[in-house]
Design a protein around this motif. Structure first.
Motif, PDB file in Angstrom:
ATOM      1  N   GLY A  17     -34.093-137.562  -0.256  1.00 23.75           N
ATOM      2  CA  GLY A  17     -32.436-138.535   0.128  1.00 23.75           C
ATOM      3  C   GLY A  17     -32.110-137.245   1.048  1.00 23.75           C
ATOM      4  O   GLY A  17     -32.914-137.079   2.016  1.00 23.75           O
ATOM      5  N   VAL A  18     -31.060-137.570   1.993  1.00 22.64           N
ATOM      6  CA  VAL A  18     -30.570-136.419   3.044  1.00 22.64           C
ATOM      7  C   VAL A  18     -30.682-135.191   3.227  1.00 22.64           C
ATOM      8  O   VAL A  18     -30.310-134.753   1.466  1.00 22.64           O
ATOM      9  CB  VAL A  18     -29.245-136.651   3.442  1.00 22.64           C
ATOM     10  N   ALA A  19     -31.139-134.523   4.224  1.00 25.24           N
ATOM     11  CA  ALA A  19     -31.023-133.366   3.987  1.00 25.24           C
ATOM     12  C   ALA A  19     -32.650-132.519   3.176  1.00 25.24           C
ATOM     13  O   ALA A  19     -32.345-131.786   2.484  1.00 25.24           O
ATOM     14  CB  ALA A  19     -30.042-132.483   3.798  1.00 25.24           C
ATOM     15  N   ASP A  20     -33.085-133.648   2.448  1.00 27.46           N
ATOM     16  CA  ASP A  20     -34.105-133.614   1.500  1.00 27.46           C
ATOM     17  C   ASP A  20     -34.453-133.166   0.505  1.00 27.46           C
ATOM     18  O   ASP A  20     -34.281-132.694   0.029  1.00 27.46           O
ATOM     19  CB  ASP A  20     -35.185-131.592   2.015  1.00 27.46           C
ATOM     20  N   ALA A  21     -32.708-133.652  -0.035  1.00 27.71           N
ATOM     21  CA  ALA A  21     -32.441-133.862  -1.564  1.00 27.71           C
ATOM     22  C   ALA A  21     -33.480-134.482  -2.502  1.00 27.71           C
ATOM     23  O   ALA A  21     -33.983-135.672  -2.255  1.00 27.71           O
ATOM     24  CB  ALA A  21     -31.717-133.945  -1.389  1.00 27.71           C
ATOM     25  N   PRO A  29     -25.606-133.321   3.810  1.00 27.52           N
ATOM     26  CA  PRO A  29     -25.363-134.028   2.535  1.00 27.52           C
ATOM     27  C   PRO A  29     -24.064-134.147   1.951  1.00 27.52           C
ATOM     28  O   PRO A  29     -23.322-132.967   1.628  1.00 27.52           O
ATOM     29  CB  PRO A  29     -26.400-133.017   1.539  1.00 27.52           C
ATOM     30  N   LEU A  30     -23.671-135.066   2.125  1.00 25.12           N
ATOM     31  CA  LEU A  30     -22.002-135.522   1.974  1.00 25.12           C
ATOM     32  C   LEU A  30     -21.783-135.843   0.341  1.00 25.12           C
ATOM     33  O   LEU A  30     -22.356-136.172   0.035  1.00 25.12           O
ATOM     34  CB  LEU A  30     -21.083-136.847   2.422  1.00 25.12           C
ATOM     35  N   ALA A  31     -20.538-135.145  -0.128  1.00 22.43           N
ATOM     36  CA  ALA A  31     -20.663-135.091  -1.893  1.00 22.43           C
ATOM     37  C   ALA A  31     -19.346-134.994  -2.429  1.00 22.43           C
ATOM     38  O   ALA A  31     -18.321-134.531  -1.021  1.00 22.43           O
ATOM     39  CB  ALA A  31     -21.177-133.899  -2.567  1.00 22.43           C
ATOM     40  N   ALA A  39     -22.898-130.772  -0.167  1.00 24.40           N
ATOM     41  CA  ALA A  39     -23.310-130.203  -0.691  1.00 24.40           C
ATOM     42  C   ALA A  39     -24.771-130.332  -1.092  1.00 24.40           C
ATOM     43  O   ALA A  39     -25.079-131.214  -1.176  1.00 24.40           O
ATOM     44  CB  ALA A  39     -23.300-131.213  -2.605  1.00 24.40           C
ATOM     45  N   PRO A  40     -25.452-129.295   0.029  1.00 21.76           N
ATOM     46  CA  PRO A  40     -27.258-128.890  -0.138  1.00 21.76           C
ATOM     47  C   PRO A  40     -27.250-129.234  -1.606  1.00 21.76           C
ATOM     48  O   PRO A  40     -27.467-128.632  -3.002  1.00 21.76           O
ATOM     49  CB  PRO A  40     -26.971-127.940   0.614  1.00 21.76           C
TER      50      PRO A  40
END
Length: 905
Positions: free
Chosen positions: A472-476, A544-546, A596-597
């Motif tokens: 996902g976003v930011a390589d999640a 990365p939004l949380a 939240a990375p």
């Protein structure tokens, strides 16, 4: 066919224990026969020299005598203590009774004598001459008296089942409630380790483990996915209430039996048992030394189980029991994305219990349970039906299904095949329970019972809500992460006074108090879209939004209850129950949003500034950052009535009709909507017939029920046009649950017992105009509602249950057993929206057990097979967020065959 019985067992009544002298006991039996039995029965005289085709295998004398009784249609009398250690040879051929008995007991101290009335008496040689002379003097009266304690058919009589569904020890067939009972030994034999295993066997019972809460339903009614719910199906262990769904996971350990009580159980089990209850009784300490061990290994999935228990006296008045279990498995789902098979389970249980009986009028029981469970891989199957069926039309490149297709050149694994590309997942549970029960016997036979308990658990669950192998976003490592914490503790005290049994009026009065505290949190990382682009510059597209939601709640429950049973006639009883309950709750709720990375957890979430949190809330569609309840406290109370009339149609048949009012308090939701949910009520009607036929060769229970719910607390899923999935709680105007329960056992012959437990269910919403939409409907409008009135409820199959048989056969000093069970369910919805996407087809599963062991039960080796036809079944179906028309499934276990060793000392 006549019966085989134990003479010694017949003397174990209160009367016979007082008259244990051999000849004095025979005299009283004769007098009883003369006054009561002789006018009611006749015994056929054997034809002189009649021969029978016999096939009696070598083995222990008890099994041989049962076979002889069955094959010759004759009654027998014997003392169990005299034959327990005697082994008999094979007896085959066309023989008279005398010839068969002579061959059976050749070389032993036993002899068999056939009376003129056809009763076979097994006795020791030293007393045989005196007994025959005595019988000649008494003539037919002596023979008839002996036959009177061996009624026709008792050799195949099924064991009496004792339950505590009304807080007293009663015969199952004397309780006006629909009940399914599974004994502790059966749970061990069939490797049923938890209530979810039981739910696959018991009709109209559905139980599914979830990430936030577990789903428990009886007759189509239960509490859904929200930490704010108390369970509508309550769980009690030794009369101690376990209020959270996670607490049931450790309930089936070292137990005597589990009773599944269907329908509202308000009077004896409290206001929350509005749909039913699991009433679980643990094994108790004993003054007799006993020990047992069970070992199990299943190589295909690496499943293992080591369980043992030991009990015995510490002093003349104190006994103790220690039981431990270690179990786990490597898993049956291949997760090629993480390289971790799942579920990777490691569970540890321990129970230490003490019993103190300083006198005949007092007993104190103390029990301490400790449980830890670790699971590193509970994973959903990846997207099913990707691409979706025609008509859903979401072609956005951010759609999870479209992204999956693009990343794999248009080829994806979208079948239920035990392979997954989901992100990492885990769950941890630590639980402690202490229960202390004291029972005093007061004057006049009254009992005063005090039960004090403390319960505490900590639970953490981590998982990816979109099981696709895409970062996902930011390589999640996942597109949508989920993490929950659940800390719960409870103190409870119950005090009740029980009258003696047998009088015109039996009564029970009591009071109950409980205080519990809950702290729950839910963290979500939204990595499937660049949501930072929608924050008005507060965050960037690669951020990365949380978000996290918190619920803290304290509850205080106070109840007073009573039950009265009027014995109006010898065959007629009237039961009346009342319970007043007041539930006060105080709650607080808050939300935090930010970055939240990698994965959203308490350690990774970085709260934003107030402006950033507001922006994230708008981008994620989850409301404001601070969401206090408008009413932080509430109080719900109700007076609930139950009534039942029982009538004994005969000594072995009981009919009943009952009415029950039920109530479950409202509460606070752990969700982004700043609202509460109201209480729910039920009016339940039931009519039933219970008993036995053919001298207890056939036992059964039949119940017809009609339950009407108002304000039913329902957890629903809302599907938004963006593809987002949001959880809500709504009170249903009216819902109905009606149907039929049937369970029976039939001793077909001395070796075979046929079993069936079947339920028919019709559970529908009667008034639910603002129900949640289907996925297809939700694509059209963010404010979509659906009128679900008249549509079926979730988790409510029309037909469900199991059929099977138990076969045991003696072979020399061994006993061979075979027990297949076919469990089945018709189709049902997995969500409260009547969406065809969430409808599971009907299915059947075949389990079987083949064992061989010592005839005295000291040891046994068995093969335990589950789902032998390898039927692929999903325990849960949910829609895939951002991918309308596709779903995810949590697979149940495929075929497994384990080796089991049981030993008793």
């Amino acid at each position: 066919m006549k019966v085989l019985t134990s003479y010694e067992a017949q003397l174990n009544s209160h009367c016979m224990r007082a008259l244990a002298g051999r000849w004095l006991g025979v005299f009283w039996l004769q007098l009883f026969a003369l006054m009561v039995v002789l006018p009611r029965m006749s015994v056929a005289e054997p034809a002189a020299g009649q021969r029978y085709e016999l096939e009696i295998p070598a083995g222990n004398a008890s099994s041989a005598l049962r076979a002889l009784a069955y094959q010759t249609d004759h009654a027998l009398l014997f003392r169990a203590a005299e034959i327990d250690a005697v082994h008999t040879p094979t007896v085959n051929g066309r023989l008279t009774l005398s010839e068969a008995l002579e061959q059976l007991f050749e070389g032993s101290d036993l002899v068999g004598h056939v009376t003129a009335r056809g009763v076979i008496i097994i006795s020791n040689k030293d007393e045989s001459d005196g007994m025959r002379a005595s019988n000649r003097k008494r003539g037919l009266l002596a023979a008839t008296a002996l036959a009177a304690v061996t009624p026709v058919g008792e050799s195949l009589a099924l064991e009496e089942v004792v339950v505590s569904a009304q807080r007293r020890s009663q015969s199952l067939h004397d309780v006006p409630i629909s009940i399914s009972v599974i004994g502790g030994d059966a749970l061990v034999r069939e490797n049923l380790l938890n209530l979810q295993d039981i739910a696959t066997r018991v009709p109209t019972v559905k139980l599914v483990e979830g990430s936030g809460t577990d789903l428990i339903n009886i007759r189509g009614v239960g509490s859904g996915r929200n930490a704010g719910f108390e369970q509508a199906v309550s769980t009690f262990v030794d009369s101690v209430y376990r209020g959270r769904s996670r607490s049931i996971r450790s309930a089936l350990f070292d137990i005597e039996r589990v009773e599944v009580l269907k329908g509202p159980q308000i009077t004896f089990f409290g206001n929350n048992a509005i749909a039913g209850a699991f009433n679980i009784t643990t094994r108790k300490p004993s003054q007799t030394f006993e020990a047992s061990t069970t070992l199990l290994y299943e190589p295909e999935h690496g499943e293992y189980l080591i369980e043992g228990g030991i009990t015995g006296p510490l002093t003349d008045t104190v006994s103790a029991r220690l039981a431990v279990r270690a179990s786990g498995m490597d898993g049956y789902i291949d997760n090629y994305w993480t390289g971790q098979d799942g579920p990777d389970l490691q569970e540890r249980f321990a129970r230490l219990s003490f019993a103190w009986e300083p006198s005949d009028t007092f007993r104190s029981d103390l029990r301490v349970d400790i449980n830890t469970a670790r699971n590193k891989g509970t994973v959903n199957q990846e997207l099913i039906d990707c691409p979706p069926p025609a008509g859903y039309g979401n072609t956005s490149p951010t759609n999870a299904c479209n992204r999956y297709l693009a990343a794999n050149n248009g080829v994806v694994d979208d079948k239920l095949d035990y392979r997954s590309g989901a992100g990492a997942s885990s769950s941890d549970l630590d639980m402690v329970e202490v229960a202390w029960t004291n029972r005093w016997t007061l004057g006049g036979g009254h009992q005063l019972v005090s039960t004090t308990a403390w319960y505490d658990h900590e639970a953490e669950v981590t998982g990816g809500l979109l099981p696709v192998p895409i970062r996902g976003v930011a390589d999640a490592p996942t597109l949508f992460s989920h993490y929950t914490e659940d800390y719960y503790d409870q103190f409870s005290q119950e005090l009740r006074l029980e009258s003696p049994e047998g009088g015109f009026l039996e009564y029970m009065v009591g009071a109950y108090y409980a205080r519990d505290h809950l702290w729950a949190s839910g963290y979500q990382g939204a990595y499937f879209l660049p949501f930072g682009s929608f924050t008005g510059g507060e965050y960037g597209p690669d951020d990365p939004l949380a978000s996290a939601l918190f619920l803290e709640q304290e509850s205080n429950t106070r109840s007073a209850f009573s039950s009265l049973t009027f014995h109006l006639l010898d065959d007629l009883r009237f039961n009346l129950g009342l319970r007043y309950t007041s539930v006060r709750k105080q709650a607080e709720r808050a939300a935090v949003r930010g970055l939240a990375p990698g994965w959203a957890t308490p350690d990774t979430l970085i709260p934003g500034t107030p402006a950033q949190q507001q922006a994230v809330a708008r981008a994620l569609g989850r409301g404001g950052p601070d969401l206090p309840f408008a009413r932080p406290s509430r109080n719900d109370e109700d007076l609930m009535l139950s009534a039942a009339v029982q009538y004994d149609l005969s000594d072995n048949l009981m009919a009943y009709v009952s009415y029950t009012e039920g109530f479950k308090a409202g509460g606070y939701a752990q969700s982004s909507d700043p609202d509460m949910f109201g209480p729910e009520d039920v009016d339940a009607y039931e009519i039933g017939l219970k008993g036995s036929l053919f001298n207890r060769r056939l036992t059964f229970g039949l119940a017809l029920y009609h339950n009407e719910y108002s304000g039913l607390q329902e957890s629903v899923i809302v599907y938004e046009p963006s593809g987002a999935v949001v959880s809500r709680i709504r009170n249903v105007g009216e819902a109905r649950s009606r149907g039929v329960d049937l369970n029976l056992q039939w001793a077909y012959n001395p070796y075979t017992v046929l079993l069936a437990d079947i339920g028919y269910l019709d559970a529908t919403y009667q008034d639910f105009p603002n129900g949640p939409c289907t996925v297809a409907q939700g694509q059209m409008s963010s404010s979509c509602v659906q009128d679900l009135s008249g549509k079926p409820k979730a988790w409510a199959p029309r037909w469900s249950g199991n059929v099977g048989f138990r076969f045991t056969y003696p072979v020399r000093d061994l006993e061979v057993s075979f027990a297949p069970t076919l469990s089945f369910t018709s189709s049902m919805f997995h969500e409260a929206n009547a969406d065809p996407l969430m409808k599971h087809h009907g299915y059947a599963k075949l389990d079987a057990r083949l064992g061989v062991g010592a005839a005295d039960g000291r040891w046994e080796v068995a093969l335990v097979g589950r789902n032998l036809t390898d039927r692929a079944v999903a325990s849960r179906i949910t829609t895939a967020g951002t991918a309308p028309g596709t779903v995810t499934m949590l697979p149940e276990r495929p075929r497994s065959v384990a080796v089991q060793l049981n030993m008793r000392y």
